[in-house]
Design a protein around this motif. Sequence first.
Motif, PDB file in Angstrom:
ATOM      1  N   ALA A 437       0.849  -1.187   0.000  1.00  0.00           N
ATOM      2  CA  ALA A 437       0.000   0.000   0.000  1.00  0.00           C
ATOM      3  C   ALA A 437       0.887   1.240   0.000  1.00  0.00           C
ATOM      4  O   ALA A 437       0.732   2.136  -0.835  1.00  0.00           O
ATOM      5  N   MET A 438       1.854   1.279   0.925  1.00  0.00           N
ATOM      6  CA  MET A 438       2.765   2.408   1.044  1.00  0.00           C
ATOM      7  C   MET A 438       4.181   1.923   1.248  1.00  0.00           C
ATOM      8  O   MET A 438       4.409   0.908   1.908  1.00  0.00           O
ATOM      9  N   ASP A 439       5.119   2.658   0.698  1.00  0.00           N
ATOM     10  CA  ASP A 439       6.539   2.451   0.933  1.00  0.00           C
ATOM     11  C   ASP A 439       7.122   3.825   1.244  1.00  0.00           C
ATOM     12  O   ASP A 439       7.483   4.595   0.350  1.00  0.00           O
ATOM     13  N   LEU A 440       7.180   4.158   2.536  1.00  0.00           N
ATOM     14  CA  LEU A 440       7.603   5.482   2.989  1.00  0.00           C
ATOM     15  C   LEU A 440       8.933   5.344   3.718  1.00  0.00           C
ATOM     16  O   LEU A 440       8.992   4.747   4.799  1.00  0.00           O
ATOM     17  N   GLN A 441       9.998   5.900   3.156  1.00  0.00           N
ATOM     18  CA  GLN A 441      11.318   5.734   3.753  1.00  0.00           C
ATOM     19  C   GLN A 441      12.045   7.072   3.835  1.00  0.00           C
ATOM     20  O   GLN A 441      12.584   7.572   2.846  1.00  0.00           O
ATOM     21  N   GLY A 442      12.023   7.670   5.041  1.00  0.00           N
ATOM     22  CA  GLY A 442      12.814   8.858   5.307  1.00  0.00           C
ATOM     23  C   GLY A 442      14.151   8.472   5.897  1.00  0.00           C
ATOM     24  O   GLY A 442      14.554   7.308   5.863  1.00  0.00           O
TER      25      GLY A 442
END
Length: 485
Positions: A437-442
């Motif tokens: 659904a999401m791939d959020l990488q800070g």
Amino acid sequence: MMSDRRDFLKGFLAGGASVLLMREVVNGRAFAGPFSPALSSDYDPWAQVPDILKRINPPVFPARVFSITRFGAIGNGKSDCTEAFRKAIQACHKAGGGRVLVPAGVFSTGAIHLKSNVNLHVARNATIKFSQDPRKYLPLVFSRWEGMELMNYSPFIYAFEQKNVAITGEGVIDGNADCEHWWPWKGRPQCGWKKGDPDQSKARARLYEYVARATPVSERLFGEGGYLRPQFIQTYRCQNVLIAGVTLRHSPMWQIHPVLCTNVTIRGVKIEREAVATSQSGPNCDGCDPESCTDVLIENCFFATGDDCIAIKAGRNDDGRRIAMPSQNIIIRGCHMEDGHGGITVGSEISGGVRNVFAVNCVLNSPRLDHALRFKNNAMRGGLLENMFFRDITVGEVSHAAITVDFNYEEGVNGKYTPVLRNFQVENLKSGKSRYAMDLQGFPNAPIINVRLANCTFDNTAEPSIVKNVQGLELRNVRVNGKML
């Protein structure tokens, strides 16, 4: 209630998240360092859109018509019409403006340079077909290549410091690039290049050095022997730009590339995939890349590309910081994205920053589309990205994630600048199939700040989402595979 939410987050982030963001995510306490307060819940960012649209007014042209056939053009697909285009444009400009008409037929040409108050109109059943001879794109012109300024081959259609320019009509603009011309310069074995052939790598590295040393642009000379492919359509430092109705195919590189422009309208354009076979698609053939532009409307366009469909940019590395002009006040609506790397993308050349992006009523759907909403940044770019708003987005199928934020793109952590993404909102998104659904990488020292999802549904996801280093994640009425989060 909090226990349920804690259980959700454990499951939601399982299988890839380096940090489990529980209550701390929602309350914005997961990471030390500067924190940008979330937008007030009663604040409607979309209230800005009418004011932005009032400033975006397509240019209007006098009723004069200058057919290129009057200036010697022959539409047989063989005759060189470069001089006929030049004469027709010059006559139209000198007369005070109007329409330069490309009638039915196939008109071969080299570079076309637009002037103020000229509308290049490609009629139905007309095709502009560009020469495969690189010498037809000389002399060198002032351009921007992957976010860096230089003197290079002319873009196929080019306007520099002009006002009121347009490309309209129902015809076709064919860049005539293929795996024997232009595309092999990328150095990709899948498309014509083989070991020992020339490619862009040495020139690209030299351009990086020029930027790092602050070499004057007039001394950054490329063109012949450099193998840096020109853009398809580039308007540079222009005001009042319209591109409407035409079909683009076989681009050498980035396709529609307004740079440092104000008041830009891209409407009803169809950008076709460069080749049917995935292995033969044109490299870096982004669809529409507004770069360091203000007040841009992209609406009712169709994209099937060999790279990002729309990619909002603002200069690369020191050049982006030197020019220091963000892309801002950009509205995307009613567009359809099929093939490509990212559907609606911000980055990666964004050192000058991007702010106030609004996307609404868009459809993104293809097994050959990697990401629907995509953000690319890193510690070498270090751009400030803020106020990104998406609503009523339909994602049929993408291969990776419906929403991707990647600070590890290319150089990743190898740089001294801090990438920032803050105030990112998605409402009413429906996704039918994706790996995540999401791939959020800070980054640990540069988290993604203030992410709000509301009324979103992600079905048929194969794996749990990846969420690393996010500060201020708010989920309201969000479902993944039928489960309320």
